[in-house]
Motif scaffolding. Structure first.
Motif, short mmCIF file in Angstrom:
data_model
loop_
_atom_site.label_atom_id
_atom_site.label_comp_id
_atom_site.label_asym_id
_atom_site.label_seq_id
_atom_site.Cartn_x
_atom_site.Cartn_y
_atom_site.Cartn_z
N ASP A 1 75.94 -5.94 -52.04
CA ASP A 1 76.71 -6.20 -50.84
C ASP A 1 77.81 -5.16 -50.69
O ASP A 1 78.16 -4.44 -51.63
CB ASP A 1 77.34 -7.59 -50.91
N GLU B 1 77.18 -0.66 -49.47
CA GLU B 1 76.14 -1.30 -50.27
C GLU B 1 75.53 -0.30 -51.25
O GLU B 1 75.11 0.78 -50.87
CB GLU B 1 75.04 -1.86 -49.37
N ASN C 1 80.42 -8.34 -47.74
CA ASN C 1 79.29 -8.33 -46.80
C ASN C 1 79.67 -8.95 -45.46
O ASN C 1 78.89 -9.67 -44.85
CB ASN C 1 78.09 -9.06 -47.39
#
Length: 387
Positions: free
Chosen positions: A2, A33, A68
């Motif tokens: 994430d 990421e 995220n």
């Protein structure tokens, strides 16, 4: 894997007597990421506090932290699904290596078969299978570090936070662990935030490096970008060893452009004559600063020895006195006195001069960086590359 986002995050600690310490100030950045971001800075710069904020071990005074895209302010550390490896490894001394790795998985009540598979997989990945039945006290520092990493990785976390994990290891083991971590990251593509005060470690490991000082990010970017184009004098001086050479001086007009005149502590004839031609490629940008005090910076590898002693001085050369020579293996670090300016050069060992020898050196002025003397910020110049 994430992403992690910090937006205008600050952290203030309230000390006894009513005193407040702002450890992190208005910090905004994102870890992409699968990215390995290194937080680099001296002690007290706010690196570890930033890591603890991401982990949830500290709560921000202001700003938001997202994983995220989901804000995690106020969410307990155990619910953020982030693994953290500390400087002291924090292994359970009464548990075997296998039990240390499996401990967190058991707390999550994973099936026994899955726990065994994860322990086996991560042990093979980090080459510690033969250590699984041993206790932490029987392991070397490097082996303990591998076990701590294995315990964190076995959880399959959203992100991995590393707080100076190699600082207690000796130099060869640090180098080996850096290689292992880089290989591990390429294989797993886990999002990693790595804290260190070692600039060599940062340049080797990071996809990007965030240089911190006084609770703020001074510059963030790819390692070579920071090395070649530092945003201010702090970044310029902190990255690279030996550190960058700095000289204060004035930009003065010249018939064919402009020159940098060194402003030494003493106004002697020798100092007044220490003038270096500004290359034509950047002369238009530097002409805007004529009459202003600036800081010139040169890397040690950009101060070259002119081997022909009979060579005539030019507008980028000067006579220097060798004050000290430090052998470092394939290179020597040579400390020089040029009038009132003391600097250090890095040369191949076959170029090593004798102490107190008078030599001629050439400054690679096309490689020089210039900074505003008042603000310390870089003066924008035409792009260039090292050849």
């Amino acid at each position: 894997m994430d992403s992690i986002q910090l937006e205008h995050v600050s952290k203030v600690f309230h000390m006894p007597g009513g005193r407040c310490v702002e450890a992190v100030r208005d910090m905004t950045f994102e870890v992409g990421e699968g990215e390995l971001l290194v937080l680099l800075g001296p002690s007290g710069s706010g690196k570890t506090t930033t890591l603890r904020l991401i982990a949830g071990l500290e709560q921000p005074t202001n700003g938001t932290i997202s994983i995220n895209g989901e804000i995690v302010n106020g969410i307990p550390p155990k619910d953020r699904d982030i693994a953290m490896v500390f400087q002291n490894h924090a292994l359970y001394p009464h548990l075997t290596v296998w039990q240390n790795i499996a401990f967190g998985l058991k707390l999550r009540r994973l099936p026994k078969s899955e726990i065994e598979q994860r322990v086996r997989d991560v042990s093979e990945m980090l080459d510690i299978t033969k250590l699984l039945t041993r206790l932490p006290e029987t392991l070397s520092g490097g082996e303990q570090q591998r076990v701590a990493l294995a315990r964190a990785i076995a959880r399959h976390p959203k992100a991995l936070l590393l707080d100076e994990p190699f600082s207690d290891l000796d130099t060869p083991m640090r180098a080996q662990m850096r290689v292992e971590l880089r290989k591990l990251h390429r294989r797993l593509r886990t999002t990693i935030v790595h804290v260190t005060h070692d600039q060599s470690e940062a340049l080797v490991l990071g996809d990007r490096v965030a240089v911190m000082d006084s609770g703020q990010i001074q510059q963030i970017g790819a390692p070579l970008e920071l090395y070649e184009h530092p945003a201010n004098t702090f970044v310029a001086g902190f990255l690279g060893w030996p550190p960058m050479n700095f000289a204060r001086g004035m930009i003065e007009p010249e018939q064919d452009g402009c020159v940098f005149r060194f402003a030494g502590p003493a106004d002697t004839a020798q100092v007044r004559c220490l003038r270096f031609q500004i290359p034509k490629s950047i002369a238009p940008a530097m002409a805007k600063h004529i009459g202003h005090e600036v800081v010139m910076a040169l890397r040690p590898e950009d101060i070259l020895r002119v081997m022909a002693n009979a060579a005539s001085p030019t507008d980028t050369t000067a006579e220097a006195i060798v004050e000290l020579v430090e052998p470092t293996g394939p290179q020597v670090h040579v400390y020089l006195g040029l009038g009132g300016w003391r600097c250090v050069a890095a040369w191949p060992r076959e170029c090593a001069p004798a102490v107190e020898e008078r030599i001629l050196v050439r400054l690679e002025m096309q490689r020089a960086r210039f900074f505003d003397a008042q603000t310390g910020k870089a003066i924008a110049l035409a792009p260039r590359s090292r050849t």
